[in-house]
Design an enzyme around this catalytic site. Structure first.
Site, short mmCIF file in Angstrom:
data_model
loop_
_atom_site.label_atom_id
_atom_site.label_comp_id
_atom_site.label_asym_id
_atom_site.label_seq_id
_atom_site.Cartn_x
_atom_site.Cartn_y
_atom_site.Cartn_z
N ASP A 64 0.82 -1.22 0.00
CA ASP A 64 0.00 0.00 0.00
C ASP A 64 0.86 1.27 0.00
O ASP A 64 0.32 2.38 -0.03
CB ASP A 64 -1.02 0.01 1.16
CG ASP A 64 -0.41 -0.09 2.54
OD1 ASP A 64 0.52 -0.91 2.74
OD2 ASP A 64 -0.85 0.65 3.45
N HIS A 65 2.19 1.10 -0.04
CA HIS A 65 3.11 2.26 -0.12
C HIS A 65 3.99 2.22 -1.37
O HIS A 65 4.67 3.21 -1.65
CB HIS A 65 3.96 2.34 1.16
CG HIS A 65 3.12 2.55 2.38
ND1 HIS A 65 3.02 3.77 3.03
CD2 HIS A 65 2.28 1.69 3.03
CE1 HIS A 65 2.16 3.65 4.05
NE2 HIS A 65 1.71 2.39 4.07
N HIS A 139 7.16 -0.76 13.10
CA HIS A 139 6.20 -1.41 12.20
C HIS A 139 6.67 -2.85 12.00
O HIS A 139 7.71 -3.24 12.53
CB HIS A 139 6.16 -0.61 10.89
CG HIS A 139 4.97 -0.90 10.04
ND1 HIS A 139 3.69 -1.04 10.53
CD2 HIS A 139 4.86 -1.06 8.68
CE1 HIS A 139 2.87 -1.29 9.53
NE2 HIS A 139 3.55 -1.31 8.40
ZN LIG Z 1 0.33 1.18 5.16
ZN LIG Z 2 2.83 -0.95 6.39
#
Ligand SMILES: [Zn+2]
Ligand SMILES: [Zn+2]
Length: 251
Positions: A64-65, A139
């Site tokens: 998603d990045h 993360h």
């Molecule tokens: Zn993300």
């Molecule tokens: Zn992420």
């Protein structure tokens, strides 16, 4: 400095929010931070020419990045723009080697310069008049938060993270902290942020950050946005802003 949110969403599709991407206009030259799915299609909506992008910062390598990064290279190549510098955390070089095995015809046509960064690194991207500092986010994969300092302002982009002191310390005395806020208050989650976990962390940083802009919303956040603002306002004096796709902020 003008900051345009191209995408404020996450890996789950939702109406009105594509995945993560922010474009920063510095001295007329744009710097792209993250390039998730849907970001490429936001360029025309934002009135930004994709061929003007030759520098990308990646916070981390989750889809998603990064999902629209190779499509961006392809789109630029089709329009004769073939140079690109990509800054990212460890693993960014491997990502391009892997893509090269599957799509050699694209990477043979473009000149991609990959620069891997680590926490604590400070640098000026070639062709820009700004300084960028990196800090480690918390993360599930190596993730960097970035502080961008230019003549007319400075901001921090958290990437995906739990609230953590390294990112908050990076944001001290900045005009703006763009911080992820994936889930509503009270959600039990690691590797991401909720308004309650961010509020607890911000209590120690009151008056040290100009404004806070929340982004990276899961669909679960829908309907809880105002509540997030109210909760954070109880802990900090800073203005709290809710990011929307195509929203622009001036510093
Ligand atoms: Zn993300
Ligand atoms: Zn992420």
């Amino acid at each position: 400095m003008e900051i345009t949110f191209l995408g404020t969403g996450v890996a789950i599709p939702q109406k009105g929010r594509v995945q993560s991407g922010v474009v920063v206009r510095l001295e007329e030259k744009p710097l792209l931070i993250d390039c998730g799915s849907g970001v490429l299609s936001r360029f025309p909506d934002a009135g930004i020419l994709h061929t003007n992008i030759d520098t990308v910062l990646l916070s981390h390598l989750h889809f998603d990045h990064v999902a629209d990064l190779i499509p961006l290279l392809k789109a630029n190549w089709l329009r004769g723009k073939t140079d690109m510098r990509v800054y990212g955390p460890e693993g960014t070089g491997d990502l391009f080697s892997t893509v090269n095995r599957a799509y050699a015809y694209i990477l043979e046509g473009v000149d991609v310069d990959v620069v891997e960064l680590s926490p604590g690194k400070e640098f000026t991207p070639e062709g820009f008049d700004c300084e960028i500092s990196c800090a480690a986010a918390v993360h599930s994969v190596p993730t960097l938060a970035y502080r961008v300092t230019a003549e007319d302002g400075e901001f921090v982009y958290s990437g995906d993270t739990e609230p953590c002191t390294d990112v908050m310390d990076l944001a001290i005395e900045t005009d703006l902290l763009i911080h992820e806020c994936s889930f509503p208050a009270g959600t039990k989650v690691t590797n991401h942020t909720t308004p309650s976990t961010l509020a607890e962390m911000l209590e120690d940083y009151n008056r040290e950050i100009g404004s806070i802009c929340l982004t990276h919303f899961y669909p679960e956040m829908k309907g809880h946005e105002r509540e997030a603002v109210h909760r954070l306002k109880n802990y900090v004096k800073a203005d709290i802003i809710l990011a929307e796709d195509l929203m622009r902020l001036e510093l």
